[in-house]
Enzyme design. Structure first.
Site, short mmCIF file in Angstrom:
data_model
loop_
_atom_site.label_atom_id
_atom_site.label_comp_id
_atom_site.label_asym_id
_atom_site.label_seq_id
_atom_site.Cartn_x
_atom_site.Cartn_y
_atom_site.Cartn_z
N HIS A 124 1.83 -2.75 4.75
CA HIS A 124 0.89 -1.55 4.66
C HIS A 124 1.80 -0.11 4.82
CE1 HIS A 124 -2.91 -3.80 5.41
NE2 HIS A 124 -2.12 -4.52 5.87
N HIS A 125 0.86 0.79 4.85
CA HIS A 125 1.20 2.40 4.63
C HIS A 125 2.66 2.64 5.29
CE1 HIS A 125 0.03 3.84 8.39
NE2 HIS A 125 -1.04 2.91 8.45
N ASP A 126 3.56 3.26 4.69
CA ASP A 126 4.65 3.93 5.56
C ASP A 126 5.41 2.85 6.20
OD1 ASP A 126 3.85 6.65 5.12
OD2 ASP A 126 2.36 6.11 6.33
N THR B 5 0.97 -0.91 -0.04
CA THR B 5 0.06 0.11 0.02
C THR B 5 1.01 1.26 -0.14
OG1 THR B 5 -0.32 0.16 2.33
CG2 THR B 5 -1.75 -1.17 1.16
#
Ligand SMILES: CC(C)(COP(=O)(O)OP(=O)(O)OC[C@H]1O[C@@H](n2cnc3c(N)ncnc32)[C@H](O)[C@@H]1OP(=O)(O)O)[C@@H](O)C(=O)NCCC(=O)NCCS
Length: 206
Positions: free
Chosen positions: A134-136, A116
């Protein structure tokens, strides 16, 4: 279509073959084990390292590494003596990669992987099927992430780690360099460098 050599002729190498899609044409595998060299039962040839010179235009995907050798992946890949430009990154056509993510050189991403937003995948990383990052979050150079792993947001996996298949890693933590996480673990706190952990919740083993 560009030519591709895959090193070594191993489980990772074979699985890489099903990821190359239409962009590359396999020239063959490269493996140091003399007993593996020659024509495989399903067609492709396994060459010695001489293939790197014999096919100078072929890109190389180098995917050594197992739970036994994950700490020396850099050594093995450096030992091929190839320039950085020679390496290809291969992403299975059925992986879903956010435009907001960054992927390094000599990265292998298998089918069903989802990255993501704002993920950073370092050089020489392998990510096996159906893993979601997932993000970051970031995966450090030379690390291997098994299949069906979930890495929640804002988590950093260090350099040359091995994340066993089926593992979940909670958001916002750091997995130190050279750490191995056993199959099917739930990691809920940061782990220092050189850890060997497993279980639910993941704790030091061995
Ligand atoms: C973590 C791992 C490397 C440990 O291997 P090891 O050093 O040989 O450790 P051992 O098998 O001697 O086990 C040591 C202890 O940890 C436990 N253990 C090992 N792996 C475990 C796991 N995944 N989950 C829970 N406990 C585990 C063992 O039961 C043993 O416990 P005990 O001391 O109470 O008997 C290995 O079990 C593992 O999970 N490898 C990853 C495999 C993988 O992901 N394969 C997929 C790749 S595609």
């Amino acid at each position: 279509m560009e030519q591709l050599l895959i090193f070594p002729y191993s489980g990772n190498g074979l699985e890489a073959l099903s990821c190359i899609g239409d962009k590359y044409e396999l020239v063959g595998f490269v493996d140091d084990a003399i007993e593996k060299q020659g024509k495989t039962s399903f067609g492709p040839v396994v060459y010695s390292r001489e293939a790197f010179e014999k096919f100078p235009n072929a890109k190389v995907l180098a995917v050594p590494g197992s739970p036994q050798s994950y700490k020396i992946r850099k050594q093995i890949i450096d030992g091929l003596n190839l320039s950085e430009e020679r390496f290809a990154s291969i992403i299975h056509p059925d992986a879903s990669i956010s435009n907001l993510s960054e992927i390094g050189r000599n990265v292998l991403i298998m089918a069903g992987v989802v990255l993501t937003s704002n993920c950073i995948i370092g050089d020489h990383v392998c990510i096996l099927p159906n893993t979601v990052i997932h993000h970051d979050s970031a995966v450090g150079a030379y690390s291997l992430v098994g299949s069906n792993v979930a890495i929640a947001g804002n988590t950093k996996v260090g350099f040359s780690c091995y994340i066993g298949s089926g593992t979940n890693i909670i958001n916002g933590i750091t997995i130190g360099d050279y750490t191995i996480v056993g199959l099917g673990s739930n990691v809920i706190k940061s782990m220092p460098e050189n850890s060997k952990v497993a279980g639910n919740p993941a704790k030091t083993i061995g």
